[in-house]
Design a protein around this motif. Structure first.
Motif, mmCIF file in Angstrom:
data_model
loop_
_atom_site.group_PDB
_atom_site.id
_atom_site.type_symbol
_atom_site.label_atom_id
_atom_site.label_comp_id
_atom_site.label_asym_id
_atom_site.label_seq_id
_atom_site.Cartn_x
_atom_site.Cartn_y
_atom_site.Cartn_z
ATOM 1 N N GLN A 277 -0.957 20.915 4.566
ATOM 2 C CA GLN A 277 -2.095 21.541 3.897
ATOM 3 C C GLN A 277 -1.934 21.474 2.387
ATOM 4 N N GLN A 278 -0.705 21.761 1.901
ATOM 5 C CA GLN A 278 -0.457 21.724 0.462
ATOM 6 C C GLN A 278 -0.628 20.296 -0.060
ATOM 7 N N ALA A 279 -0.134 19.312 0.700
ATOM 8 C CA ALA A 279 -0.245 17.922 0.272
ATOM 9 C C ALA A 279 -1.708 17.480 0.200
ATOM 10 N N ILE B 53 0.846 -1.198 0.000
ATOM 11 C CA ILE B 53 0.000 0.000 0.000
ATOM 12 C C ILE B 53 0.877 1.243 0.000
ATOM 13 N N PHE B 54 1.885 1.252 0.875
ATOM 14 C CA PHE B 54 2.799 2.396 0.957
ATOM 15 C C PHE B 54 3.485 2.653 -0.382
ATOM 16 N N LEU B 55 4.055 1.614 -0.980
ATOM 17 C CA LEU B 55 4.780 1.790 -2.242
ATOM 18 C C LEU B 55 3.852 2.216 -3.374
ATOM 19 N N SER B 56 2.644 1.646 -3.429
ATOM 20 C CA SER B 56 1.684 2.038 -4.467
ATOM 21 C C SER B 56 1.303 3.508 -4.329
ATOM 22 N N GLN B 57 1.069 3.944 -3.101
ATOM 23 C CA GLN B 57 0.716 5.342 -2.866
ATOM 24 C C GLN B 57 1.878 6.257 -3.240
ATOM 25 N N MET B 58 3.095 5.838 -2.904
ATOM 26 C CA MET B 58 4.282 6.630 -3.229
ATOM 27 C C MET B 58 4.401 6.802 -4.751
ATOM 28 N N ILE C 245 6.837 10.709 -1.215
ATOM 29 C CA ILE C 245 6.573 9.959 0.007
ATOM 30 C C ILE C 245 5.226 10.454 0.525
ATOM 31 N N PRO C 246 4.274 9.548 0.806
ATOM 32 C CA PRO C 246 2.900 9.974 1.087
ATOM 33 C C PRO C 246 2.635 10.500 2.501
ATOM 34 N N PHE C 247 3.641 11.002 3.149
ATOM 35 C CA PHE C 247 3.465 11.652 4.440
ATOM 36 C C PHE C 247 4.626 12.603 4.654
#
Length: 75
Positions: free
Chosen positions: A68-70, A35-40, A46-48
Protein backbone atom coordinates in the motif's frame (compact mmCIF):
# COMPACT_ATOMS: atom_id res chain seq x y z
CA UNK A 1 22.45 6.20 -24.68
CA UNK A 2 25.26 3.68 -25.17
CA UNK A 3 24.37 0.01 -24.85
CA UNK A 4 26.53 -2.50 -22.98
CA UNK A 5 26.38 -6.27 -22.89
CA UNK A 6 25.99 -8.01 -19.53
CA UNK A 7 26.06 -11.72 -18.73
CA UNK A 8 23.79 -13.17 -16.06
CA UNK A 9 23.36 -16.73 -14.83
CA UNK A 10 19.81 -18.05 -14.70
CA UNK A 11 18.09 -21.30 -13.90
CA UNK A 12 17.37 -22.87 -17.31
CA UNK A 13 13.76 -23.72 -16.47
CA UNK A 14 13.04 -20.25 -15.09
CA UNK A 15 14.56 -18.65 -18.18
CA UNK A 16 12.49 -20.80 -20.51
CA UNK A 17 9.25 -20.07 -18.63
CA UNK A 18 10.05 -16.35 -18.49
CA UNK A 19 10.80 -16.22 -22.22
CA UNK A 20 7.52 -17.98 -23.00
CA UNK A 21 5.55 -15.54 -20.85
CA UNK A 22 7.39 -12.52 -22.17
CA UNK A 23 6.75 -13.58 -25.76
CA UNK A 24 3.03 -13.46 -24.99
CA UNK A 25 3.58 -9.77 -24.12
CA UNK A 26 5.64 -9.21 -27.25
CA UNK A 27 8.84 -8.79 -25.23
CA UNK A 28 12.17 -10.56 -25.09
CA UNK A 29 14.26 -11.25 -21.99
CA UNK A 30 16.66 -8.39 -22.65
CA UNK A 31 13.82 -5.87 -22.89
CA UNK A 32 12.24 -7.19 -19.69
CA UNK A 33 15.53 -6.89 -17.80
CA UNK A 34 15.95 -3.34 -19.12
CA UNK A 35 12.42 -2.45 -17.98
CA UNK A 36 13.15 -3.88 -14.53
CA UNK A 37 16.45 -2.01 -14.16
CA UNK A 38 14.98 1.27 -15.44
CA UNK A 39 12.10 1.03 -12.98
CA UNK A 40 14.52 0.19 -10.15
CA UNK A 41 16.63 3.26 -10.92
CA UNK A 42 13.55 5.49 -11.29
CA UNK A 43 12.13 4.38 -7.91
CA UNK A 44 15.52 4.03 -6.21
CA UNK A 45 14.23 0.67 -4.95
CA UNK A 46 13.39 -2.82 -6.10
CA UNK A 47 10.02 -2.27 -7.82
CA UNK A 48 8.18 -5.06 -6.04
CA UNK A 49 7.89 -6.45 -2.54
CA UNK A 50 10.34 -9.20 -1.66
CA UNK A 51 9.06 -11.37 1.12
CA UNK A 52 8.36 -14.87 2.29
CA UNK A 53 5.30 -16.79 3.39
CA UNK A 54 4.44 -16.36 7.03
CA UNK A 55 1.80 -18.13 9.04
CA UNK A 56 1.20 -15.45 11.66
CA UNK A 57 -1.73 -13.20 10.70
CA UNK A 58 -0.13 -10.22 12.44
CA UNK A 59 3.04 -10.46 10.36
CA UNK A 60 1.06 -11.10 7.18
CA UNK A 61 -0.28 -7.56 7.37
CA UNK A 62 3.24 -6.07 7.09
CA UNK A 63 3.78 -6.93 3.39
CA UNK A 64 0.26 -5.68 2.62
CA UNK A 65 1.08 -2.37 4.32
CA UNK A 66 4.34 -2.12 2.34
CA UNK A 67 2.50 -2.71 -0.93
CA UNK A 68 0.00 0.00 0.00
CA UNK A 69 2.82 2.40 0.90
CA UNK A 70 4.65 1.60 -2.34
CA UNK A 71 1.56 2.25 -4.43
CA UNK A 72 0.99 5.56 -2.64
CA UNK A 73 4.56 6.63 -3.46
CA UNK A 74 4.06 5.77 -7.13
CA UNK A 75 0.89 7.88 -7.38
Amino acid sequence: MAKVSTNITLDADTKQKAQKLLSEFGLDLSTAVNIFLSQMVRENAIPFVIGRDVSNTETQSVPKKRRQQASEVRE
